[in-house]
Design a protein around this motif. Structure first.
Motif, short mmCIF file in Angstrom:
data_model
loop_
_atom_site.label_atom_id
_atom_site.label_comp_id
_atom_site.label_asym_id
_atom_site.label_seq_id
_atom_site.Cartn_x
_atom_site.Cartn_y
_atom_site.Cartn_z
N VAL A 232 21.69 -14.45 -14.95
CA VAL A 232 20.42 -14.07 -14.33
C VAL A 232 20.21 -14.69 -12.94
N LEU A 233 21.05 -15.68 -12.58
CA LEU A 233 20.83 -16.37 -11.31
C LEU A 233 21.90 -16.10 -10.25
N GLU A 234 23.02 -15.56 -10.65
CA GLU A 234 24.16 -15.46 -9.74
C GLU A 234 23.83 -14.70 -8.45
N GLU A 235 23.07 -13.62 -8.54
CA GLU A 235 22.81 -12.84 -7.33
C GLU A 235 21.90 -13.56 -6.34
N ARG A 386 16.62 -27.95 -5.73
CA ARG A 386 16.24 -27.69 -7.11
C ARG A 386 16.22 -26.18 -7.35
N LEU A 387 16.16 -25.78 -8.61
CA LEU A 387 15.99 -24.35 -8.90
C LEU A 387 14.68 -23.87 -8.29
N SER A 388 14.68 -22.67 -7.76
CA SER A 388 13.45 -22.12 -7.18
C SER A 388 12.51 -21.64 -8.29
N VAL A 389 11.27 -21.39 -7.92
CA VAL A 389 10.31 -20.87 -8.88
C VAL A 389 10.82 -19.55 -9.46
N ARG A 390 11.35 -18.68 -8.59
CA ARG A 390 11.84 -17.39 -9.07
C ARG A 390 13.00 -17.56 -10.03
N GLU A 391 13.90 -18.49 -9.74
CA GLU A 391 15.03 -18.71 -10.65
C GLU A 391 14.54 -19.21 -12.01
N CYS A 392 13.57 -20.11 -12.00
CA CYS A 392 13.00 -20.59 -13.27
C CYS A 392 12.30 -19.44 -13.99
N ALA A 393 11.61 -18.59 -13.23
CA ALA A 393 10.91 -17.45 -13.83
C ALA A 393 11.89 -16.47 -14.45
N ARG A 394 13.05 -16.28 -13.80
CA ARG A 394 14.08 -15.40 -14.39
C ARG A 394 14.61 -15.99 -15.69
N ILE A 395 14.82 -17.29 -15.70
CA ILE A 395 15.28 -17.95 -16.93
C ILE A 395 14.24 -17.80 -18.04
N GLN A 396 12.96 -17.77 -17.64
CA GLN A 396 11.87 -17.58 -18.61
C GLN A 396 11.63 -16.10 -18.92
N THR A 397 12.39 -15.21 -18.30
CA THR A 397 12.36 -13.74 -18.49
C THR A 397 11.12 -13.07 -17.92
N PHE A 398 10.47 -13.68 -16.92
CA PHE A 398 9.43 -12.96 -16.19
C PHE A 398 10.10 -11.94 -15.26
N PRO A 399 9.52 -10.75 -15.13
CA PRO A 399 10.09 -9.75 -14.22
C PRO A 399 9.96 -10.20 -12.76
N GLN A 414 3.16 -23.50 -14.12
CA GLN A 414 2.82 -22.24 -14.80
C GLN A 414 4.05 -21.63 -15.48
N VAL A 415 5.17 -21.63 -14.78
CA VAL A 415 6.40 -21.07 -15.35
C VAL A 415 6.85 -21.89 -16.55
N GLY A 416 6.85 -23.22 -16.41
CA GLY A 416 7.33 -24.08 -17.48
C GLY A 416 6.47 -24.08 -18.73
N ASN A 417 5.17 -23.82 -18.56
CA ASN A 417 4.25 -23.82 -19.71
C ASN A 417 4.25 -22.49 -20.46
N ALA A 418 4.86 -21.48 -19.90
CA ALA A 418 4.74 -20.13 -20.46
C ALA A 418 5.64 -19.90 -21.67
N VAL A 419 5.23 -18.95 -22.48
CA VAL A 419 6.08 -18.40 -23.54
C VAL A 419 6.96 -17.33 -22.89
N PRO A 420 8.27 -17.34 -23.08
CA PRO A 420 9.11 -16.30 -22.48
C PRO A 420 8.65 -14.91 -22.93
N PRO A 421 8.30 -14.03 -22.00
CA PRO A 421 7.82 -12.69 -22.38
C PRO A 421 8.75 -11.93 -23.31
N VAL A 422 10.06 -12.06 -23.10
CA VAL A 422 11.02 -11.33 -23.94
C VAL A 422 10.91 -11.77 -25.41
N LEU A 423 10.75 -13.06 -25.64
CA LEU A 423 10.57 -13.55 -27.01
C LEU A 423 9.23 -13.09 -27.56
#
Length: 435
Positions: A232-235, A386-399, A414-423
């Protein structure tokens, strides 16, 4: 199918339930930036505020947009044509008319976390679940879903979790199950273990989503392998981040990428106080000298040009006080005239090694990421940031089109506290089958 969402944060769980076909009719969070993010991406039905101060009758009033005829008993309306919300008691309201199917919420978990070695049954944050309990008891949804860290299971040798289960059973949710789920097993590129508690009062079996992804070491050709951070982060690997605290975005192929902002501090050392400091003792000392001088905390704030900062130096509850930085200490010394007693403890700093593993971990690349937390994220594999907000959001499965608002630290929180949407979507689909 209608949902009330509590402790919503930026809306990770809500997003998953919406994806599964549910309609969130009311949401709430205490974090203003999270509410702004929620409104930007989902809907503006979220209410910013302290849930302990929001009554159930206010919630149903919001849901029906102030139309008393839709939720107040007819005989009450006949008695008073000019009724206000304050005039009504809970007995005057027909909560069942809201027809809430599910109430969801990840009640605050700091007090439960296994990372918090001082967690206690007395921690007030541990009891915010009772606010969820109160609202569930009033609206009586068919289902509720609660999410929390796995530490909730072991707190006081499991006694706290037993009490929580008993509380829900007492209000009619005897059909209740809890399960520890690892997000990586459900298509999230992250090793994130969380307890999911599901209860219903419609006498339907409680089912959890079936595991869809398998650890690489255990993979035997069936199903799917865990999704890795690289997937999810390579690109984004070679794409420079933009300046923090701006709305700038980058163009990636045919789409815009928001929130590709990051911390650049990757050192393994930091400056810390040379001597052991008793925070409470120093707060009391400063409070004594301020009283001698007869200066209010407001005057001290005005002197320094701060807003509500100096008060922390003289806290009555000195456990939550703070110690001035060296430059403020020197200026405060001139203002209050105290002696040199604590000068060394407060002003002498040395370079120390960082001991917290979270500050040093390099992001996994060929396996699911470690848990994305609400604090400073992992170091990027390139070791320059560090990982960017967007990279963390991708790991959390936010679009990618989900835009986070607030400062860089706020966005990471906000990203770290969230439930992954995909789950959350998979949990929602299981509930939808029974509804």
């Amino acid at each position: 199918m209608k949902i009330i969402s509590l402790f919503s944060g930026a809306g990770g769980m809500d997003l998953g339930f919406i994806e599964a076909g549910f309609d969130v009719v009311w949401a709430n969070d205490f974090d203003l930036d999270a509410c702004t993010t929620y409104k930007t991406n989902i809907q503006d039905h979220i209410t910013h505020g302290d849930i302990t101060k929001i009554s159930s009758k206010k919630i149903i009033y919001d849901i029906f947009e102030g139309d008393f005829s839709k939720f107040v008993k007819a005989e009450i309306l006949k008695q008073n044509n000019n009724i206000t919300l304050e005039d009504l008691s809970d007995n005057d309201i027909e909560y069942e008319k809201a027809k809430i199917d599910v109430i969801i919420g990840g009640f605050p978990c700091q007090g439960f976390s296994v990372a918090n070695t001082k967690r206690s049954i007395e921690d007030k944050r541990n009891f915010l679940y009772k606010e969820m309990l109160r609202i569930i008891n009033d609206f009586k949804p068919k289902y509720f879903v609660a999410e929390n860290v796995k530490g909730i299971l072991s707190l006081h040798k499991g006694k706290v979790f037993e009490l929580i289960q008993e509380d829900f059973k007492e209000i009619g949710y005897k059909n209740l199950k809890a399960k520890l789920l690892n997000s990586a097993d459900y298509g999230v590129p992250q090793q994130r273990e969380r307890v999911i508690i599901i209860g219903n009062k419609i006498n339907k079996p409680i089912t959890f989503p079936k595991q869809s992804h398998i650890h690489h070491d255990k993979y035997e050709g069936k199903g799917k392998k865990h999704i890795t951070a690289k997937d999810v982060l390579e690109e984004l690997y070679h794409i420079d981040t933009v300046e923090r605290n701006t709305d700038k975005r980058i163009k990636l192929k045919t789409k815009d990428i928001h929130n590709h902002i990051a911390y650049t501090n990757v050192e393994s050392k930091f400056w810390g106080r040379k001597h052991k400091v008793d925070q409470a003792e120093i707060c009391d000392y400063l409070k004594e000298w301020r009283n001698k001088k007869g200066i209010s905390t407001k005057k001290v704030d005005e002197h320094f040009g701060y807003a509500h900062t100096a008060g922390h130096w003289f806290r009555k509850d000195n456990k939550s006080g703070s110690i001035p930085k060296p430059s403020d200490w020197c200026e405060l010394k001139k203002l209050l005239g105290f002696c040199d007693k604590y000068d060394k403890q407060v002003t002498e700093f040395v370079e120390k090694e960082i001991k917290f593993e979270q500050s040093l971990r390099i992001a996994n690349w060929d396996r699911p990421s470690d848990t994305i937390t609400a604090s400073t994220p992992e170091i990027h594999p390139n070791k320059h940031r560090r990982l960017s907000v967007r990279e963390c959001a991708r790991i959390q499965t936010f679009p990618d089109d989900f835009i986070f608002k607030g400062s860089l630290s706020s966005q990471h929180r906000q990203v770290g506290n969230a439930v992954p949407p995909v789950l959350a979507t998979q949990i929602a689909k299981e509930i939808k089958k029974n509804l």
